[in-house]
Design a protein around this motif. Structure first.
Motif: not given
Length: 285
Positions: A65, A77-78, A218-219, A222
């Motif tokens: 990350l 961001q991954v 998605k949140e 992550v």
């Protein structure tokens, strides 16, 4: 830990807001060519994690990350090819901006759960698990005075950055003026706050993710590696019920069990989530 109110702090305020924080080993800070490298270095130093300089996240190895600064602000961001896109706190554009201009007013589920259809009295709502601040922004847009707590330094940095950028918008700034961000544990604050700490206390704890096949937003994909699960949600609910004036509202996945403790008096269900409502007394008319 005692908390000091920070209207819209810079991400570098983390160093004093979260003393003793240890960054996850898979986290680093980096910038794009258009990002603020000075702010990136300060953030990395405050979090105690490496600063990788100017990179392309898809080409980064050795770190899962990145807190990544570019021309759009700070994002989580991954790394690697095919990774989900960046996650950032955004208020002036995207879904939040659209909801502010075209949202459903007090008919929105979160507004109904807080009780905005039952009172015209301006409410002080304490969001004890702020995350990226989206629900708090909806309520602030409907006139609520919001106090937001975030105990993850990584999420706090994203939210602080989003608030600072949002204040540059003439449309959004008056709404954000009703939102005050606080660092640290809301449980500790609530346990010391005394009665009537807020009119309504709003909880949206991270739900334990046990189904490996389940698709999540998605949140959440992550955030989970840096935030984990909120296993102390029952303690948070107990602390909230002890000091809220009118009600406590808990957001849950629609099919998830209620938080351990007293049963909610009523529920409001949406397509993917629901709101468990714990009324304490009638809202003012």
């Amino acid at each position: 830990m005692a908390s000091t109110a920070l209207p819209h702090p810079s991400a570098s305020s983390i160093e004093w807001a979260f003393p003793g924080f240890t960054a996850p080993p898979g986290l680093a800070v980096a910038s794009s060519p258009l990002g603020d490298a000075t702010a990136g270095r300060a953030l990395a130093e405050a979090l105690g994690c490496p600063y990788l300089g100017v990179v392309k996240p898809a080409r980064v190895t050795g770190y899962e990350l990145l807190l990544f600064g570019d021309e759009h602000g700070l994002a989580l961001q991954v790394t690697g090819k095919g990774a989900p896109g960046p996650v950032r706190a955004e208020f002036a554009t995207g879904k939040a901006g659209y909801r502010l201009e075209h949202g459903g007013g007090t008919g929105q589920l979160v507004a109904r759960a807080v009780g905005l259809r039952k009172t015209r009295h301006p409410l002080h709502v304490l969001d004890a698990t702020a995350g990226l601040g989206q629900d708090a922004f909806v309520l602030a847009g409907l006139g609520c005075r919001m106090t937001l707590f975030e105990r993850s330094p990584v999420v706090y940095a994203l939210l602080a950055d989003g608030l600072a950028r949002g204040c540059l918008s003439e449309l959004v700034a008056p709404v954000l003026a009703r939102m005050t961000l606080m660092p640290g544990s809301s449980i500790e604050w609530l346990q010391q706050a005394g009665a009537n700490a807020a009119d309504v206390i709003y909880l949206d704890p991270m739900f334990p993710h046990r189904d490996k096949a389940a698709l999540v937003k998605k949140e959440m994909q992550v955030f989970r590696p840096v935030v984990g699960d909120d296993d102390d949600a029952p303690q948070l609910l107990q602390a909230a019920l002890a000091v809220a004036t009118y009600r406590v509202v808990v957001k849950r996945p629609r099919k998830a069990p209620a938080i351990a403790g007293p049963e909610p008096a009523t529920r409001i269900e949406g397509k993917s989530s629901r709101y468990d409502i714990y009324p304490l007394r009638a809202l003012p008319q």
